[in-house]
Write a protein that holds these residues in place. Structure first.
Motif, short mmCIF file in Angstrom:
data_model
loop_
_atom_site.label_atom_id
_atom_site.label_comp_id
_atom_site.label_asym_id
_atom_site.label_seq_id
_atom_site.Cartn_x
_atom_site.Cartn_y
_atom_site.Cartn_z
N HIS A 276 -4.63 8.33 -2.51
CA HIS A 276 -4.27 9.73 -2.68
C HIS A 276 -5.40 10.63 -2.20
O HIS A 276 -6.57 10.37 -2.46
CB HIS A 276 -3.97 10.04 -4.15
N GLY A 277 -5.03 11.70 -1.48
CA GLY A 277 -5.98 12.75 -1.15
C GLY A 277 -6.28 13.57 -2.40
O GLY A 277 -5.36 13.99 -3.10
N LEU A 278 -7.55 13.79 -2.67
CA LEU A 278 -7.94 14.43 -3.93
C LEU A 278 -7.45 15.88 -4.01
O LEU A 278 -7.23 16.40 -5.10
CB LEU A 278 -9.46 14.38 -4.06
N LEU B 123 7.97 16.04 -10.76
CA LEU B 123 6.68 16.64 -10.42
C LEU B 123 6.64 17.16 -8.99
O LEU B 123 5.62 17.70 -8.56
CB LEU B 123 5.56 15.60 -10.60
N TYR B 124 7.72 16.99 -8.24
CA TYR B 124 7.68 17.40 -6.83
C TYR B 124 8.27 18.79 -6.65
O TYR B 124 8.99 19.29 -7.51
CB TYR B 124 8.41 16.37 -5.95
N GLU B 125 8.00 19.38 -5.52
CA GLU B 125 8.43 20.75 -5.18
C GLU B 125 9.93 20.92 -5.40
O GLU B 125 10.74 20.11 -4.97
CB GLU B 125 8.02 21.02 -3.73
N VAL B 126 10.29 22.03 -6.04
CA VAL B 126 11.64 22.20 -6.58
C VAL B 126 12.71 22.29 -5.49
O VAL B 126 13.75 21.63 -5.57
CB VAL B 126 11.69 23.45 -7.50
N VAL C 153 0.86 -1.18 0.00
CA VAL C 153 0.00 0.00 0.00
C VAL C 153 0.90 1.23 0.00
O VAL C 153 1.79 1.36 0.85
CB VAL C 153 -0.93 0.03 1.22
N ALA C 154 0.67 2.13 -0.96
CA ALA C 154 1.46 3.36 -1.07
C ALA C 154 0.53 4.56 -1.02
O ALA C 154 -0.31 4.74 -1.91
CB ALA C 154 2.27 3.37 -2.37
N GLY C 155 0.65 5.36 0.03
CA GLY C 155 -0.19 6.54 0.18
C GLY C 155 0.53 7.81 -0.23
O GLY C 155 1.70 8.00 0.11
N GLY C 156 -0.16 8.69 -0.98
CA GLY C 156 0.42 9.96 -1.39
C GLY C 156 1.80 9.82 -1.97
O GLY C 156 2.71 10.59 -1.64
N PRO C 157 2.03 8.86 -2.89
CA PRO C 157 3.40 8.56 -3.32
C PRO C 157 3.92 9.52 -4.40
O PRO C 157 3.21 9.86 -5.34
CB PRO C 157 3.28 7.14 -3.89
N VAL D 186 2.16 16.31 -2.62
CA VAL D 186 2.43 15.36 -3.71
C VAL D 186 1.19 15.41 -4.60
O VAL D 186 0.15 14.84 -4.27
CB VAL D 186 2.66 13.93 -3.18
N LEU D 187 1.30 16.09 -5.70
CA LEU D 187 0.12 16.31 -6.55
C LEU D 187 -0.43 14.97 -7.05
O LEU D 187 0.32 14.03 -7.32
CB LEU D 187 0.49 17.18 -7.75
N GLN D 188 -1.75 14.91 -7.17
CA GLN D 188 -2.39 13.65 -7.58
C GLN D 188 -1.91 13.21 -8.96
O GLN D 188 -1.99 12.02 -9.30
CB GLN D 188 -3.91 13.80 -7.57
N GLN D 189 -1.38 14.12 -9.73
CA GLN D 189 -0.79 13.81 -11.02
C GLN D 189 0.22 12.66 -10.91
O GLN D 189 0.39 11.86 -11.82
CB GLN D 189 -0.11 15.06 -11.58
#
Length: 437
Positions: A378-380, A338-341, A328-332, A385-388
């Motif tokens: 994923h939290g909508l 795509l992550y914060e620079v 199970v991977a949450g908010g991966p 961590v963007l749902q993208q």
């Protein structure tokens, strides 16, 4: 004004002095450089009764310590030193002669309060016992409220005299689990391939029978600024789900891999430009250890992680298929582009500078290697961590005919909180029960 300024590469710091009225640069007081990265986290702290001096925190010698400077930038002396971390500065006593700080000097999994005499750079430990101490110091510096626990003690609150060391117990908490059929965990260490000690926390299944084999649930994080295991109540876990899963007949295993916090600069920086690699190496070490335990059913092991731990979970499932039967991977994070620079480039450099590192951590390119069951959560409204990220992995799975499971939580950001958290843990529990038992 004193401002720590970093370059884009985050490996060169300048502590600059500015005119507060005009904003003009007065001078650069000093510079710090590192071949990987510099990360200033705490502003300068001026001495209480001497504004011509300040204290600066730095891990320049490999560990986070305190340094005394003249206000003009001249180093006076290093105030603390050793292979341990200063974690928090609590403030001065009334005269400003002593500074209180919290450190890991006894062990990476404990927290103790110290009094540092600025003039002599001598420290004295104030709190006692192998435990995690949370402290509040009076304005005079003469008394401390010491709130502490360890794996055997749910909570003690004491009033401590700093001069004499005398302590008066204000509260001794009772075990909140006496009405429940549960057992505490076992804290110990295993050694990584690099020779580092890795702290582990293991719960045996309730009613453990040495002649039987049990399925396993492994939980991890493995990223910076986080430490899962401490010598505090419930071994530092924020909830009782680990004990619950042990009630359900699982061996539950938790470990802090390299990359985790409070173990010194080299331990964290080991993942530089290759996030996930050392974490997976350490997980393989943990798996080898688990397989030596006669009561472990190595054919029925599950992996669970959130955020950085979610990335590590997916990465491990795709890079080492077949080791874990379900995960199970949450908010991966699925693609570090795509992550914060600022966060990403601290540990990975830019995509132009480190194309291989980014390619190796684009998990959409590995999805065809999946064996076993994988649930993504994923939290909508996740702004961290963007749902993208997880959607891109699902799209790649669909394109390549790979089956994955997916759950969203509408209205939630990076962490599912409030009443819906119970739904989340039921979802995770059901998934692991269904696939491992």
């Amino acid at each position: 004004m004193y401002i720590a300024v970093l370059n884009r590469e985050q490996n060169h710091l300048k502590l600059n002095q500015y005119d507060a009225a005009t904003g003009d640069l007065i001078k650069t007081l000093f510079e710090e450089q590192d071949e990987k990265y510099v990360e200033p986290l705490v502003p300068v702290l001026f001495l209480k009764n001497d504004p011509s001096k300040f204290i600066w925190q730095s891990n320049r010698d490999g560990w986070n310590h305190l340094y005394l400077y003249q206000a003009n930038g001249k180093l006076i002396k290093q105030l603390t030193k050793g292979e341990w971390e200063v974690l928090d500065v609590k403030g001065f006593d009334a005269k400003g002669e002593n500074l209180f700080y919290v450190s890991t000097a006894e062990s990476p999994i404990t927290r103790n309060l110290y009094a540092l005499t600025i003039k002599t750079a001598k420290s004295k430990r104030l709190t006692k016992g192998t435990a995690v101490h949370h402290t509040q110091i009076s304005t005079s510096g003469k008394t401390v409220i010491d709130n502490f626990s360890n794996i055997d003690n749910p909570r003690t609150v004491q009033l401590l005299e700093t001069a004499t060391g005398k302590a008066k117990t204000l509260l001794q908490a009772k075990n909140p689990l006496t009405a429940y059929h549960t057992e505490k965990s076992n804290l110990y260490t295993i050694k990584s391939n690099s020779g580092d000690l890795l702290y582990c926390n293991l719960y045996k299944p309730l009613g453990y029978d040495s002649t039987k084999k049990y399925p396993v649930v492994v939980y991890w994080y493995g990223g910076s600024h986080a430490q899962l295991i401490t010598n505090s109540w419930n071994a530092g876990a924020g909830d009782y789900w680990f004990r619950y899963m042990a009630q359900q007949g699982f061996v539950v295993f938790v470990m802090d891999t390299r990359g985790s916090d409070n173990r010194g600069k080299a331990f964290e920086q080991s993942m530089f430009r290759k996030v996930g690699e050392v974490q997976m190496e350490d997980m393989l070490t943990a798996v080898a250890h688990l397989k030596t335990l006669p009561y472990v059913d190595a054919a029925n092991m599950g992996l669970f992680g959130w955020s950085f731990g979610g990335f590590n979970t997916v990465d491990f499932m795709l890079s080492h298929p077949g080791v874990f039967k379900a995960a199970v991977a949450g908010g991966p994070v699925i693609n570090w582009k795509l992550y914060e620079v600022m966060y990403t480039e601290r540990y990975m450099d830019t995509p132009l500078e480190n194309p291989k590192g980014y390619a190796d951590t684009d998990l959409t390119q590995k999805i065809s290697q999946l064996k076993g069951k994988l649930l993504l959560i994923h939290g909508l409204q996740d702004p961290v961590v963007l749902q993208q990220n997880s959607v891109s992995l699902v799209k790649s799975a669909v394109d390549q005919g790979v089956q994955v499971d997916y759950m969203i939580y509408p209205g939630h950001e990076h962490n599912v909180i409030g009443k819906d958290r119970a739904h989340l843990y039921q979802k995770v529990t059901d998934y692991l029960m269904m696939n491992l038992k």
